[in-house]
Structure formats: C-alpha cells, structure tokens
Design a protein around this motif. Structure first.
Motif, PDB file in Angstrom:
ATOM      1  N   SER A 129       0.818  -0.972   0.159  1.00 24.97           N
ATOM      2  CA  SER A 129      -0.174   0.165   0.067  1.00 24.97           C
ATOM      3  C   SER A 129       0.888   1.106   0.157  1.00 24.97           C
ATOM      4  O   SER A 129       0.322   2.261  -0.592  1.00 24.97           O
ATOM      5  CB  SER A 129      -0.967   0.213   1.255  1.00 24.97           C
ATOM      6  N   ARG A 130       2.010   1.301   0.572  1.00 22.72           N
ATOM      7  CA  ARG A 130       3.043   2.420   0.490  1.00 22.72           C
ATOM      8  C   ARG A 130       3.604   2.572  -0.674  1.00 22.72           C
ATOM      9  O   ARG A 130       3.682   3.665  -1.166  1.00 22.72           O
ATOM     10  CB  ARG A 130       3.970   2.159   1.627  1.00 22.72           C
ATOM     11  N   LEU A 131       3.688   1.579  -1.430  1.00 23.96           N
ATOM     12  CA  LEU A 131       4.219   1.759  -2.679  1.00 23.96           C
ATOM     13  C   LEU A 131       3.267   2.274  -3.818  1.00 23.96           C
ATOM     14  O   LEU A 131       3.423   3.030  -4.471  1.00 23.96           O
ATOM     15  CB  LEU A 131       4.707   0.391  -3.240  1.00 23.96           C
ATOM     16  N   LEU A 132       1.841   1.712  -3.641  1.00 22.83           N
ATOM     17  CA  LEU A 132       0.689   2.152  -4.108  1.00 22.83           C
ATOM     18  C   LEU A 132       0.795   3.778  -4.149  1.00 22.83           C
ATOM     19  O   LEU A 132       0.626   4.503  -5.271  1.00 22.83           O
ATOM     20  CB  LEU A 132      -0.298   1.256  -4.045  1.00 22.83           C
ATOM     21  N   ALA A 135       3.530   5.588  -5.938  1.00 23.52           N
ATOM     22  CA  ALA A 135       3.464   5.554  -7.263  1.00 23.52           C
ATOM     23  C   ALA A 135       2.210   6.252  -8.072  1.00 23.52           C
ATOM     24  O   ALA A 135       2.356   6.577  -9.181  1.00 23.52           O
ATOM     25  CB  ALA A 135       3.310   4.046  -7.792  1.00 23.52           C
ATOM     26  N   THR A 136       1.205   6.656  -7.277  1.00 22.36           N
ATOM     27  CA  THR A 136       0.182   7.351  -7.820  1.00 22.36           C
ATOM     28  C   THR A 136       0.232   8.920  -7.205  1.00 22.36           C
ATOM     29  O   THR A 136      -0.695   9.386  -6.876  1.00 22.36           O
ATOM     30  CB  THR A 136      -0.967   6.611  -7.249  1.00 22.36           C
ATOM     31  N   ASP A 137       1.448   9.419  -6.673  1.00 21.61           N
ATOM     32  CA  ASP A 137       1.549  10.706  -6.315  1.00 21.61           C
ATOM     33  C   ASP A 137       1.185  11.713  -7.398  1.00 21.61           C
ATOM     34  O   ASP A 137       1.239  12.890  -7.004  1.00 21.61           O
ATOM     35  CB  ASP A 137       2.857  10.862  -5.628  1.00 21.61           C
ATOM     36  N   GLY A 138       1.100  11.485  -8.627  1.00 23.72           N
ATOM     37  CA  GLY A 138       0.729  12.357  -9.559  1.00 23.72           C
ATOM     38  C   GLY A 138       1.955  12.641 -10.558  1.00 23.72           C
ATOM     39  O   GLY A 138       1.753  13.384 -11.381  1.00 23.72           O
ATOM     40  N   ALA A 139       3.331  12.413  -9.976  1.00 26.56           N
ATOM     41  CA  ALA A 139       4.527  12.778 -10.661  1.00 26.56           C
ATOM     42  C   ALA A 139       5.041  11.494 -11.304  1.00 26.56           C
ATOM     43  O   ALA A 139       5.323  11.595 -12.691  1.00 26.56           O
ATOM     44  CB  ALA A 139       5.486  13.376  -9.708  1.00 26.56           C
ATOM     45  N   VAL A 140       4.725  10.566 -10.927  1.00 23.48           N
ATOM     46  CA  VAL A 140       5.205   9.142 -11.713  1.00 23.48           C
ATOM     47  C   VAL A 140       4.484   8.682 -12.850  1.00 23.48           C
ATOM     48  O   VAL A 140       3.246   8.663 -12.793  1.00 23.48           O
ATOM     49  CB  VAL A 140       5.169   8.026 -10.443  1.00 23.48           C
ATOM     50  N   ARG A 141       5.207   8.551 -13.981  1.00 22.72           N
ATOM     51  CA  ARG A 141       4.589   8.425 -15.382  1.00 22.72           C
ATOM     52  C   ARG A 141       4.904   6.838 -15.404  1.00 22.72           C
ATOM     53  O   ARG A 141       4.078   6.205 -16.350  1.00 22.72           O
ATOM     54  CB  ARG A 141       5.186   9.343 -16.401  1.00 22.72           C
ATOM     55  N   GLU A 142       6.092   6.250 -15.029  1.00 24.37           N
ATOM     56  CA  GLU A 142       6.485   5.098 -15.410  1.00 24.37           C
ATOM     57  C   GLU A 142       7.077   4.283 -14.252  1.00 24.37           C
ATOM     58  O   GLU A 142       7.922   4.931 -13.620  1.00 24.37           O
ATOM     59  CB  GLU A 142       7.407   4.909 -16.413  1.00 24.37           C
ATOM     60  N   VAL A 143       6.559   2.895 -13.812  1.00 22.21           N
ATOM     61  CA  VAL A 143       7.299   2.325 -12.851  1.00 22.21           C
ATOM     62  C   VAL A 143       8.131   1.081 -13.501  1.00 22.21           C
ATOM     63  O   VAL A 143       7.631   0.222 -14.233  1.00 22.21           O
ATOM     64  CB  VAL A 143       6.110   1.543 -11.930  1.00 22.21           C
ATOM     65  N   LEU A 145       9.988  -2.175 -12.839  1.00 19.89           N
ATOM     66  CA  LEU A 145       9.949  -3.339 -11.848  1.00 19.89           C
ATOM     67  C   LEU A 145      11.504  -4.030 -12.087  1.00 19.89           C
ATOM     68  O   LEU A 145      11.719  -4.774 -13.013  1.00 19.89           O
ATOM     69  CB  LEU A 145       9.025  -4.389 -12.272  1.00 19.89           C
ATOM     70  N   ALA A 146      12.274  -3.872 -10.964  1.00 25.14           N
ATOM     71  CA  ALA A 146      13.741  -4.350 -11.292  1.00 25.14           C
ATOM     72  C   ALA A 146      13.965  -5.344  -9.997  1.00 25.14           C
ATOM     73  O   ALA A 146      14.890  -5.502  -9.262  1.00 25.14           O
ATOM     74  CB  ALA A 146      14.663  -3.112 -11.032  1.00 25.14           C
ATOM     75  N   LEU A 160       3.002  -6.907  -8.734  1.00 21.59           N
ATOM     76  CA  LEU A 160       2.898  -5.331  -8.873  1.00 21.59           C
ATOM     77  C   LEU A 160       2.339  -4.911 -10.115  1.00 21.59           C
ATOM     78  O   LEU A 160       1.786  -4.002 -10.197  1.00 21.59           O
ATOM     79  CB  LEU A 160       4.270  -4.969  -8.291  1.00 21.59           C
ATOM     80  N   SER A 161       2.769  -5.652 -11.384  1.00 23.41           N
ATOM     81  CA  SER A 161       2.442  -5.116 -12.544  1.00 23.41           C
ATOM     82  C   SER A 161       0.808  -5.109 -12.549  1.00 23.41           C
ATOM     83  O   SER A 161       0.348  -4.165 -13.171  1.00 23.41           O
ATOM     84  CB  SER A 161       2.902  -6.198 -13.682  1.00 23.41           C
ATOM     85  N   ASP A 162       0.015  -6.044 -12.087  1.00 20.28           N
ATOM     86  CA  ASP A 162      -1.247  -5.921 -12.155  1.00 20.28           C
ATOM     87  C   ASP A 162      -1.876  -4.873 -11.320  1.00 20.28           C
ATOM     88  O   ASP A 162      -2.758  -4.034 -11.714  1.00 20.28           O
ATOM     89  CB  ASP A 162      -1.927  -7.411 -11.541  1.00 20.28           C
ATOM     90  N   MET A 163      -1.257  -4.753 -10.139  1.00 20.59           N
ATOM     91  CA  MET A 163      -1.583  -3.648  -9.204  1.00 20.59           C
ATOM     92  C   MET A 163      -1.389  -2.398  -9.624  1.00 20.59           C
ATOM     93  O   MET A 163      -2.303  -1.300  -9.543  1.00 20.59           O
ATOM     94  CB  MET A 163      -0.941  -4.045  -7.692  1.00 20.59           C
ATOM     95  N   LEU A 164      -0.520  -2.059 -10.287  1.00 21.49           N
ATOM     96  CA  LEU A 164       0.005  -0.821 -10.925  1.00 21.49           C
ATOM     97  C   LEU A 164      -0.929  -0.270 -12.199  1.00 21.49           C
ATOM     98  O   LEU A 164      -1.077   0.797 -12.258  1.00 21.49           O
ATOM     99  CB  LEU A 164       1.590  -0.601 -11.027  1.00 21.49           C
ATOM    100  N   ARG A 165      -0.781  -1.361 -13.084  1.00 17.62           N
ATOM    101  CA  ARG A 165      -1.381  -1.154 -14.377  1.00 17.62           C
ATOM    102  C   ARG A 165      -2.985  -0.921 -13.963  1.00 17.62           C
ATOM    103  O   ARG A 165      -3.510  -0.010 -14.667  1.00 17.62           O
ATOM    104  CB  ARG A 165      -1.447  -2.240 -15.185  1.00 17.62           C
ATOM    105  N   ALA A 166      -3.550  -1.407 -12.868  1.00 11.30           N
ATOM    106  CA  ALA A 166      -5.069  -1.330 -12.696  1.00 11.30           C
ATOM    107  C   ALA A 166      -5.358   0.364 -12.265  1.00 11.30           C
ATOM    108  O   ALA A 166      -6.390   0.669 -12.345  1.00 11.30           O
ATOM    109  CB  ALA A 166      -5.509  -1.955 -11.512  1.00 11.30           C
ATOM    110  N   ARG A 167      -4.050   1.140 -11.845  1.00 12.31           N
ATOM    111  CA  ARG A 167      -4.117   2.266 -11.364  1.00 12.31           C
ATOM    112  C   ARG A 167      -3.794   3.183 -12.585  1.00 12.31           C
ATOM    113  O   ARG A 167      -3.639   4.528 -12.398  1.00 12.31           O
ATOM    114  CB  ARG A 167      -3.264   2.807 -10.550  1.00 12.31           C
ATOM    115  N   GLY A 168      -3.577   2.672 -13.986  1.00 11.77           N
ATOM    116  CA  GLY A 168      -3.351   3.482 -15.097  1.00 11.77           C
ATOM    117  C   GLY A 168      -1.958   3.774 -15.305  1.00 11.77           C
ATOM    118  O   GLY A 168      -1.699   4.753 -15.941  1.00 11.77           O
TER     119      GLY A 168
END
Length: 202
Positions: A129-132, A135-143, A145-146, A160-168
């Motif tokens: 939830s902290r990562l999410l 990543a959704t702070d408005g500045a991040v455009r690409e995540v 995954l390393a 994480l890919s599924d979780m982050l892509r679901a947020r656009g």
C-alpha cells in the motif's frame, strides 16, 4: 562439527550471531569469531560500535523506504533526479547496483523483500500500500520493476504489474540482460545498464 572443548558462553553467542549472516555457516562463523578475538580485538569493538550506531541511527526514508539518517534520503531530495520514473527493487543492495550502472537517473522504491507465501511474506508484510501511494503521487509516469529474476522476484513483479496497471500507470520490467536466477547485487554494472536500456512492458 562441534569442537571437542567447550566454548565460553560469550564466544558461543558471538559464533551464533555470525551464523545469522547470509552465506555464513558454522565453520566460517567460528573462524571469524576466533580471528576477531585473537588477532583484531580493536576491529571487533569497531564492528560492534558500527552495528550499534547503524541500528540506532538509520531509519526508512519516508518516500523510497531505503535506509536513511533523515526522514528523506539524499536520492529522493536530489533536484536532478527524474521524478517521472520510479524503479522498484527488492533491497538497498540492488538499488546500489543500479546506481553503479550510471544508466538510471530516476527515483526508487525499495520493497525490503519479495513475495514468499511459504515464508509468510505477502503484500501486507511488504506494505505494498505504501508503494501504491508513492507510485500514484501524480508525478510518476512509469514504474520499472527491477525485482530479481528468481521465482519469488518474478512473482512479485507479476503481482505489482497487475496492481499498478490497474491504477493507469505505465509498467515495465528489466530486460533479460540480467541472467535468470541471478540477483542484482552480484551482476556487473554493464549488464544492469543494458537491462535498464532494453526494458520492456510488463
């Protein structure tokens, strides 16, 4: 194999503590303990003080979750870092290896682990939830995954890919320049630089 002579309790406790380090077995731990006590007692004291200071003074950066002496680490507050890129790694050691490649100028988020259901490590334990939120702070455009190319690292990246892509968010994965089954801490910097350059959608 246990020695024939009994060891004093402080020595036994030191050996057991050293055995807790990754890759250190009973024989190596005993050898290190005897070396420190017999040949380098001053070094043993410095090591003890350094460990105590590190545990007492370091905290987790509020933005990237890596180790820091302040609320925000120097990387997160660096004006020249690309705010649109967020690279997710498992450990601070992995973060250091990516930095050593000189091929990445974005920011980081350090998971401090990877998904391992059999060991009781799930999304809640890693505080996804902290990562999410980061990543959704408005500045991040690409995540990016390393995570490592181990079974656990791949599982973590997929989740994480599924979780982050679901947020656009745009999500990419390190290219396979990093060997399968390898861990970033042990991969040379040139290979990591190539893998970052050749990253692909996840």
């Amino acid at each position: 194999m246990d020695p024939s002579l009994p060891e004093p309790e402080p020595l036994r406790a030191l050996i057991q503590a050293l055995r807790g380090l990754p890759g250190v077995g009973a024989r190596s731990a005993r050898r290190m303990a005897y070396h420190l006590l017999q040949h380098d007692p001053d070094g043993a004291l410095r090591l003890g003080r350094a460990l105590q200071d590190a545990v007492g003074q370091l905290r987790h950066c509020l933005r990237c979750n890596s180790f820091s002496q302040a609320d925000l680490c120097p990387t997160c507050t660096h004006a020249d870092r690309d705010q649109n890129l967020l690279c997710v790694v498992e450990t601070p050691a992995d973060q250091n290896m990516i930095e050593a490649s000189h091929g990445y100028r974005g920011l980081y988020y350090v998971l401090m682990g990877r998904l391992a259901p059999l060991e009781g490590v799930g999304p809640d334990q890693l505080q996804f939830s902290r990562l999410l939120e980061r990543a959704t702070d408005g500045a991040v455009r690409e995540v990016i995954l390393a995570t490592n190319f181990t079974a656990e690292g791949e599982t973590t990246a997929h989740y994480l890919s599924d979780m982050l892509r679901a947020r656009g968010l745009s999500v990419s994965r390190l290219a396979r320049g990093v060997p399968s089954g390898g861990e970033l801490e042990y991969v040379d910097a040139g290979t990591i630089a190539w893998a970052l350059h050749e990253r692909r959608p996840s």
